[in-house]
Scaffold this motif. Structure first.
Motif, PDB file in Angstrom:
ATOM      1  N   PRO A  48     -27.092 -63.053   2.415  1.00 25.74           N
ATOM      2  CA  PRO A  48     -26.315 -63.554   3.419  1.00 25.74           C
ATOM      3  C   PRO A  48     -25.496 -64.581   2.298  1.00 25.74           C
ATOM      4  O   PRO A  48     -24.444 -64.469   2.887  1.00 25.74           O
ATOM      5  N   ILE A  49     -25.256 -65.257   0.817  1.00 25.88           N
ATOM      6  CA  ILE A  49     -24.093 -65.141   0.182  1.00 25.88           C
ATOM      7  C   ILE A  49     -23.413 -64.480  -0.266  1.00 25.88           C
ATOM      8  O   ILE A  49     -22.338 -64.780   0.168  1.00 25.88           O
ATOM      9  N   PRO A  50     -23.401 -62.858  -0.731  1.00 26.74           N
ATOM     10  CA  PRO A  50     -22.979 -62.162  -0.850  1.00 26.74           C
ATOM     11  C   PRO A  50     -22.320 -62.060   0.392  1.00 26.74           C
ATOM     12  O   PRO A  50     -21.018 -61.846  -0.122  1.00 26.74           O
ATOM     13  N   LEU A  51     -22.876 -61.616   1.478  1.00 23.81           N
ATOM     14  CA  LEU A  51     -21.770 -61.114   2.368  1.00 23.81           C
ATOM     15  C   LEU A  51     -20.691 -61.984   2.721  1.00 23.81           C
ATOM     16  O   LEU A  51     -19.492 -61.962   2.782  1.00 23.81           O
ATOM     17  N   GLY A  52     -21.342 -64.308   2.813  1.00 23.91           N
ATOM     18  CA  GLY A  52     -20.772 -64.642   3.604  1.00 23.91           C
ATOM     19  C   GLY A  52     -19.578 -65.584   2.552  1.00 23.91           C
ATOM     20  O   GLY A  52     -18.801 -65.724   2.479  1.00 23.91           O
ATOM     21  N   LEU A  53     -19.754 -65.372   0.524  1.00 28.70           N
ATOM     22  CA  LEU A  53     -18.813 -64.988   0.326  1.00 28.70           C
ATOM     23  C   LEU A  53     -17.852 -63.968   0.253  1.00 28.70           C
ATOM     24  O   LEU A  53     -16.203 -64.515  -0.551  1.00 28.70           O
ATOM     25  N   PHE A  54     -18.107 -62.822   0.505  1.00 29.80           N
ATOM     26  CA  PHE A  54     -16.497 -61.456   1.212  1.00 29.80           C
ATOM     27  C   PHE A  54     -16.491 -61.869   2.060  1.00 29.80           C
ATOM     28  O   PHE A  54     -15.129 -61.753   1.481  1.00 29.80           O
ATOM     29  N   ILE A  74     -15.692 -55.832   9.255  1.00 29.02           N
ATOM     30  CA  ILE A  74     -16.177 -54.996  10.507  1.00 29.02           C
ATOM     31  C   ILE A  74     -17.113 -54.775   8.974  1.00 29.02           C
ATOM     32  O   ILE A  74     -18.568 -53.912   9.741  1.00 29.02           O
ATOM     33  N   GLY A  75     -16.493 -54.309   7.797  1.00 30.53           N
ATOM     34  CA  GLY A  75     -17.582 -53.208   7.309  1.00 30.53           C
ATOM     35  C   GLY A  75     -18.783 -53.655   6.478  1.00 30.53           C
ATOM     36  O   GLY A  75     -18.941 -53.012   6.481  1.00 30.53           O
ATOM     37  N   GLY A  76     -18.564 -54.835   6.077  1.00 32.07           N
ATOM     38  CA  GLY A  76     -19.314 -55.818   5.106  1.00 32.07           C
ATOM     39  C   GLY A  76     -20.172 -56.553   6.345  1.00 32.07           C
ATOM     40  O   GLY A  76     -21.838 -56.107   6.045  1.00 32.07           O
ATOM     41  N   LEU A  82     -27.153 -52.416   8.003  1.00 25.92           N
ATOM     42  CA  LEU A  82     -27.746 -51.315   7.133  1.00 25.92           C
ATOM     43  C   LEU A  82     -28.203 -51.455   5.886  1.00 25.92           C
ATOM     44  O   LEU A  82     -29.654 -50.022   6.248  1.00 25.92           O
ATOM     45  N   THR A  83     -28.238 -52.193   5.188  1.00 24.68           N
ATOM     46  CA  THR A  83     -29.582 -52.090   4.087  1.00 24.68           C
ATOM     47  C   THR A  83     -30.453 -53.332   4.372  1.00 24.68           C
ATOM     48  O   THR A  83     -31.034 -53.830   3.497  1.00 24.68           O
ATOM     49  N   GLY A  84     -30.657 -53.549   5.679  1.00 24.67           N
ATOM     50  CA  GLY A  84     -32.006 -54.241   5.914  1.00 24.67           C
ATOM     51  C   GLY A  84     -31.624 -56.106   6.812  1.00 24.67           C
ATOM     52  O   GLY A  84     -33.113 -56.572   7.236  1.00 24.67           O
ATOM     53  N   HIS A  85     -30.180 -55.921   6.265  1.00 23.70           N
ATOM     54  CA  HIS A  85     -30.669 -57.947   6.746  1.00 23.70           C
ATOM     55  C   HIS A  85     -29.711 -57.723   7.891  1.00 23.70           C
ATOM     56  O   HIS A  85     -29.777 -57.234   8.455  1.00 23.70           O
ATOM     57  N   ILE A  92     -20.800 -59.905  15.987  1.00 24.08           N
ATOM     58  CA  ILE A  92     -19.150 -60.622  16.194  1.00 24.08           C
ATOM     59  C   ILE A  92     -18.736 -61.446  15.643  1.00 24.08           C
ATOM     60  O   ILE A  92     -17.723 -61.961  14.848  1.00 24.08           O
ATOM     61  N   TRP A  93     -19.706 -62.280  15.692  1.00 23.34           N
ATOM     62  CA  TRP A  93     -19.599 -63.795  14.959  1.00 23.34           C
ATOM     63  C   TRP A  93     -18.996 -63.700  13.601  1.00 23.34           C
ATOM     64  O   TRP A  93     -18.322 -64.877  13.246  1.00 23.34           O
ATOM     65  N   PRO A  94     -19.818 -63.007  13.236  1.00 24.65           N
ATOM     66  CA  PRO A  94     -18.934 -63.564  11.014  1.00 24.65           C
ATOM     67  C   PRO A  94     -17.788 -63.233  10.768  1.00 24.65           C
ATOM     68  O   PRO A  94     -17.235 -63.502  10.184  1.00 24.65           O
TER      69      PRO A  94
END
Length: 383
Positions: A48-54, A74-76, A82-85, A92-94
């Motif tokens: 979550p934190i890496p994706l949120g930072l990205f 969208i890719g992120g 896909l990595t199990g998270h 859509i929301w992120p």
């Protein structure tokens, strides 16, 4: 896919845009991580934190590359799932801010197509819940579709509102330019009309007295030359306005020039009675110019059309308005209402009306012609 070129904005607007983007980036990170933690994620640094930072970092350049930011967002999100998270925040929301931003650009169809593709993929990915809890599946899928529709519609509405505001601003700018040019055209008319009237009279005097009284002829020509030089200076200033814009040099037509107008009319053979009541110095620039032009045009009309011998100019400077009255003993409406005089009266009426004043012109009760203008001053109103 070509990106929309960035528009140049004022410095305060750019600062506000940067602050807004930074705030959205922080909120995206905080909310995404908060939702992940609320759904039982024990180690937010694992996803979550890496994706949120990205996602948050992408928002810092969303205005420059809106579609690129959307596709990377969208890719992120896809890679995250896909990595199990997984989290109930959905697909859509992120990327909500990225969708909204892309919808404000001409590439809104591409943004909608990307959203539809993401929703189809999310519906397939979430199909395992369909057999276990169909209601939850329908709510999840319908909510994702509704959120995408809201973001696209909101983005398009925002873009339309911005475009409409820009069109109104451009129309207002064009109106101001047209109004300024109309004002300048009135100034040109007033200057030329007054100059031709005085110079014409002096040339007639010079022609009549050239042989019998050369000194009088020379004096008449000298006065005509002086009037012509003043008019040329005014015209050069007016041309500078047309060439350089309203910020250029403006002609210095003010109440101090009234004495010159009266002197010119007297030199042209009119018997002028000039009376002032009140404090001339308290009058601000805009009404002062209007007073000057009304007197100038009225005297020019009297010289050219009225065949008058006497004219009375009365100006009353009141706390709320300035009253200008010019009466002559000429032919009245039969002469003053024709040709260029009619245009001059219309110009005076427009000038006074533009300031919220009242203007009348017509035959005087005892003969001759009368002009009356009531011009509001700053903070006052005409009666």
């Amino acid at each position: 896919m070509a990106e929309s070129p960035p528009r140049r904005e004022a410095v305060p607007a750019r600062h506000l845009a940067r602050i807004t983007d930074l705030a959205l980036a922080v909120l995206t990170l905080v909310f995404f991580v908060a939702v992940a933690l609320a759904t039982g994620v024990r180690n937010p640094w694992s996803g979550p934190i890496p994706l949120g930072l990205f996602l948050g970092a992408l928002l810092l350049v969303r205005r420059r590359w809106p579609m690129t930011v959307l596709l990377l967002s969208i890719g992120g999100v896809i890679v995250y799932h896909l990595t199990g998270h997984w989290s109930p925040a959905g697909w859509i929301w992120p990327a909500a801010v990225a969708y909204f931003t892309a919808a404000t650009t001409p590439h809104v169809r591409w943004a909608a197509a990307a959203g539809l593709a993401q929703l189809v993929y999310s519906a397939i990915d979430f199909r395992l819940i369909l057999d276990l809890n169909p209601s939850r599946y329908l709510v999840h899928v319908a909510g994702e579709w509704l959120l995408l529709a809201i973001l696209i519609v909101a983005g398009r509405s925002y873009a339309v509102a911005l475009r409409r505001r820009e069109q109104l601003r451009e129309a207002d700018d064009r109106a101001r330019v047209a109004e300024e040019r109309l004002r300048v055209s009135h100034e040109v008319h007033d200057v030329i009309a007054h100059t031709l009237a005085v110079v014409g009279v002096q040339l007639n005097v010079a022609a009549d007295t050239l042989e019998e009284d050369p000194a009088a002829a020379a004096a008449a020509l000298s006065l005509a030359k002086d009037v012509r030089n003043r008019a040329m200076a005014d015209l050069r200033s007016l041309i500078a306005i047309l060439r350089d814009g309203p910020e250029g040099t403006a002609p210095q037509a003010d109440l101090a020039s009234l004495d010159t107008l009266v002197a010119d009319a007297r030199a042209a053979g009119l018997e002028v009675t000039f009376e002032e009541h009140g404090d001339r110095a308290a009058v601000t620039a805009i009404p002062a110019i209007a007073v000057h032009r009304v007197v100038q045009e009225s005297l020019a009309n009297t010289l050219k059309h009225a065949e008058a011998s006497e004219v009375t100019v009365t100006i009353g400077y009141g706390p709320r308005s300035i009253v200008v009255e010019i009466t002559d003993d000429g032919r009245g409406a039969s002469g003053a209402g024709e040709g260029t005089a009619g245009h001059g009266l219309a110009g005076m009426r427009e000038r006074v009306s533009a300031l919220g004043g009242a203007f009348t012109a017509g035959p005087a009760p005892g003969g001759g012609f009368a002009v009356r203008a009531e011009i509001p001053v700053a903070g006052g109103s005409s009666a």
